[in-house]
Design an enzyme around this catalytic site. Structure first.
Site, mmCIF file in Angstrom:
data_model
loop_
_atom_site.group_PDB
_atom_site.id
_atom_site.type_symbol
_atom_site.label_atom_id
_atom_site.label_comp_id
_atom_site.label_asym_id
_atom_site.label_seq_id
_atom_site.Cartn_x
_atom_site.Cartn_y
_atom_site.Cartn_z
ATOM 1 C CE1 TYR A 126 -4.035 1.906 0.360
ATOM 2 C CE2 TYR A 126 -2.359 3.510 1.218
ATOM 3 C CZ TYR A 126 -3.820 3.224 0.819
ATOM 4 O OH TYR A 126 -4.584 4.208 0.390
ATOM 5 C CD GLN A 187 -11.461 2.520 -0.843
ATOM 6 O OE1 GLN A 187 -11.840 2.477 0.329
ATOM 7 N NE2 GLN A 187 -11.420 3.839 -1.614
ATOM 8 C CG ASN A 210 -6.074 7.026 5.695
ATOM 9 O OD1 ASN A 210 -6.264 5.732 5.692
ATOM 10 N ND2 ASN A 210 -6.621 7.789 4.924
ATOM 11 C CB SER A 233 8.170 9.267 12.830
ATOM 12 O OG SER A 233 9.499 8.991 12.881
ATOM 13 C CD GLN A 255 11.650 11.546 13.901
ATOM 14 O OE1 GLN A 255 12.610 11.273 13.471
ATOM 15 N NE2 GLN A 255 10.314 10.599 13.918
ATOM 16 C CG HIS A 258 7.997 12.574 10.393
ATOM 17 N ND1 HIS A 258 7.636 12.233 8.935
ATOM 18 C CD2 HIS A 258 9.130 12.407 10.529
ATOM 19 C CE1 HIS A 258 8.824 11.844 8.372
ATOM 20 N NE2 HIS A 258 9.616 11.753 9.485
ATOM 21 C CD GLU A 323 10.060 5.266 13.534
ATOM 22 O OE1 GLU A 323 9.525 6.507 14.032
ATOM 23 O OE2 GLU A 323 9.699 4.822 12.500
ATOM 24 C CG HIS A 324 14.412 6.933 13.688
ATOM 25 N ND1 HIS A 324 12.866 7.488 13.532
ATOM 26 C CD2 HIS A 324 14.403 6.184 12.427
ATOM 27 C CE1 HIS A 324 12.334 7.072 12.713
ATOM 28 N NE2 HIS A 324 13.368 6.391 11.889
ATOM 29 C CG ASP A 357 14.476 8.787 7.553
ATOM 30 O OD1 ASP A 357 14.380 8.157 8.284
ATOM 31 O OD2 ASP A 357 14.379 10.393 7.994
ATOM 32 C CD GLU A 411 1.691 -33.320 26.277
ATOM 33 O OE1 GLU A 411 1.226 -33.186 25.312
ATOM 34 O OE2 GLU A 411 2.889 -32.573 26.767
ATOM 35 C CG HIS A 416 -0.777 -37.121 19.747
ATOM 36 N ND1 HIS A 416 -2.062 -37.194 19.882
ATOM 37 C CD2 HIS A 416 -0.346 -36.074 19.573
ATOM 38 C CE1 HIS A 416 -2.207 -35.596 19.348
ATOM 39 N NE2 HIS A 416 -1.212 -35.117 18.887
#
Lengths: 429, 429
Positions: A126, A187, A210, A233, A255, A258, A323-324, A357, A411, A416
């Protein structure tokens, strides 16, 4: 400008109380559920309906044609193409070294066992197509999939009046995406998961989107694989007195620009650096195109923390699991062993996060919101499956039989045990 | 007995319509949400309340003491201990070969980049403690975690009247579990995720459980990592005329005895084998302790399918993506390359699934419900994180700068470009 916290305040506000993950708003989930159901029932007709409603019309052919993909190259400046190609080369080189080979764990005359590595067969990426569009995201998601050996790699991105952003088409060509469909939103996720007349269903969906796209991904998960649902982020910069305030400030701003929820933290042993960085933040924000976003983010979600030692900084950072992580201290590389929890690490005074990045090779799809404690950035592994296998000879089974039967009995799964026993002494006859 | 399908019928019933994953019942989710909230608010007091209600009393000390763990060994027969130890040895050997090392993707004078492999720090294993209890599950979940280097490995399992099943305690000792807490259910998952006075929070939770436990895991996911939410267990057996009907039947039954929803499929090129297997199924079921479960499962969820060729069988199986796959055909090992989607493969006439369930070394925690198309069984990887890193020298950044700046500009993130530019030519001054 950026808020200043003591280590204790920082811990209380950003670490101690685990930030409960935001589930999607009920209304979002309801909307997305009905979109998914509609696409499952009505296929392409449902897609067309959404495109007429949201994208200014439904193209007759959902697939971006060869001619359209060729034409896109004319619309992207040569120097940008060159930059994307250089970046792709680095990303390819880095991720190609992640590829694992099928292997044997044991090979004796009686037993052969191991792990197969197999590509996921069909993957859908996506790619958002709103105002700003991100060719880097195409490269980062597609290249590891191609390297892993994914045999059908497709991409979905919304078209405006029947046309997708040319730079996304070019990035898809560079990365090796086979088919691009002109469809976006929840969709598109539903179409990738369940298929329509025009779109073959895939086994895994990756890529950012989104709130509706993210909710759709979380709803189809289980029927198909997904990458992760990313939060805001984040960057943490650990800096000592050798760091340059204007470099540090520029990185925090990169940063913060964003969005308002982005998080930028500075952990420093130097009070002077902290103060000078604040001065620099003010100066640099003043001339920034996304000034308001950056300033809001720095004030509400960012933080500058004076720490007693580099060890204290790493201790806080490892709890935060950002994250970074940037390490802007003397002998920065030698501190790599102190990193326990982080998505990706940028080392030294000349490695701003933007190097990673866009360009250096490591992936920019990374775990956020503290999830680096237990998860990892996107890699070639995410496009492969591991299948274990085992072969036992009759003799091997004979050796193993008593142990297997004892555990099965304990068991209370007699069948088995019998599957072994029956091979040993014909008990069923 | 087992239902017989044509390939076409099989595809229609079990493959074409993707089985929509069952979300948890709304009432279950509501109950579990309130349990989680209660544990977050009230900690140990909440746990005690649930234990008094469900487990016949709340132990003063939640931790299984050293003395209790020692005493448990007296209650488990020596030959069972021996079987668990042999199994543990095989599991350890197999999983130790999965361990990856931190590595460098690039090392030049100007650039150093790579991937760190780091253990997850704290892991909690859920172990059900109902009527039947599964020491094999303790071994399969704990051993890969220990090998990965998890520094805090704990286990939760419900106690009855203050005592946990001795065999689970022994299995935990063999596997290397540090601490066992006497608590089960959704409240145990909440305690592991968020911590209480007695229980330290963990970073990841693994292990099977009932519907409430599974719902709790899915609700805390994101705040902690989880393994997977398992569906009904499955086996597909591919057999030719060299297969022995009674072996095949025993293996189908071993799967079917798990529960009524378990799925056992036979794909065979031999009509004779198919017919003789059905006769064997009847015979073997007649003497099975879990007869009713197995017969219901075989009839409603199982299937025997006559196929034209071995290739046709693999084609169907790859679309099904079963948890377990048995290949009982001549030269079975040579067909390994045909496996595209399966959790674990059992090869040859003397490798029933129970070899892998208990003993051989591969993990028995495997993807179900077709998720083997995009996911893998539990391995040492699941207890490690991959952190990428990159170091650029000033010169490396100089080379890269124009490319990074061009992409940043195109993505309309000026601050990203400036973090590079500012290091090149002091533009902020």
């Amino acid at each position: 400008m950026i808020s200043v916290y003591s280590p204790k305040e920082f811990t209380k506000r950003f670490i101690s109380k685990k930030t409960k993950k935001q589930p999607f708003a009920e209304s979002t989930v309801k909307t997305v559920q009905s979109i998914i159901e509609n696409v499952r029932q009505n296929g392409d007709i449902a897609l067309q309906g959404y495109m007429e409603k949201f994208d200014g019309g439904a193209p007759k052919n959902l697939v971006v044609t060869k001619e359209e993909r060729k034409a896109a190259w004319e619309e992207v400046p040569t120097d940008v193409v060159e930059a994307l190609q250089k970046a792709a080369k680095n990303i390819r080189s880095f991720h190609s070294k992640q590829l694992q080979q099928s292997r044997m764990m044991e090979v004796t005359e009686e037993v052969i066992s191991g792990q197969l590595f197999r590509p996921i067969e069909r993957v859908g990426i996506y790619v958002p197509g709103g105002k700003a569009c991100y060719p880097s995201s195409v490269l980062m998601n597609a290249i590891p999939a191609v390297l892993a050996g994914v045999s059908q790699l497709v991409m979905v991105t919304p078209a405006k009046a029947g046309k997708i952003a040319p730079i996304l088409s070019v990035a898809a060509d560079i990365a090796g995406v086979q088919t691009i469909y002109k469809v976006g939103g929840a969709q598109a996720i539903a179409a990738l998961a369940y298929g329509t007349e025009s779109i073959e269903p895939v086994d895994k969906i990756v890529g950012p989107g989104n709130e509706y796209v993210a909710a759709a991904k979380s709803l189809v998960f289980g029927d198909v694989g997904i990458d992760m649902i990313a939060g805001p982020s984040e960057v943490a910069v650990i800096a000592d007195e050798t760091a340059r305030p204007k470099f540090v400030a520029a990185d925090l701003i990169a940063q913060a620009e964003h969005d308002e929820k982005a998080r930028a933290f500075l952990f420093t042993t130097s009070e002077q650096l902290l103060n000078e960085t604040i001065v620099e933040l003010k100066k640099q924000c003043a001339s920034l195109s996304r000034r308001e976003i950056a300033e809001t983010s720095l004030k509400n979600e960012g933080g500058a923390i004076l720490v007693e030692s580099v060890d204290a900084a790493f201790n806080l950072v490892n709890q935060l699991a950002p994250e970074h992580l940037e390490i802007q201290i003397a002998n920065a590389l030698s501190y790599l062993g102190k990193v326990k929890n982080a998505g990706s690490v940028f080392i030294g005074h000349h490695t701003p996060e933007s190097v990673g990045d866009y360009f250096a090779g490591p992936n920019h799809v990374l775990p956020t919101s503290g999830t680096a404690r237990f998860s990892s950035g996107l890699s070639a592994d995410d496009f492969m499956k591991k299948t274990t296998y085992v072969y036992y000879s009759e003799q091997a089974l004979q050796h193993a039989a008593p142990y297997i039967e004892r555990i099965a009995e304990k068991e209370e799964l007699a069948g088995h045990g019998r599957a072994v026993a029956i091979r040993m002494n014909d008990i069923s006859e």
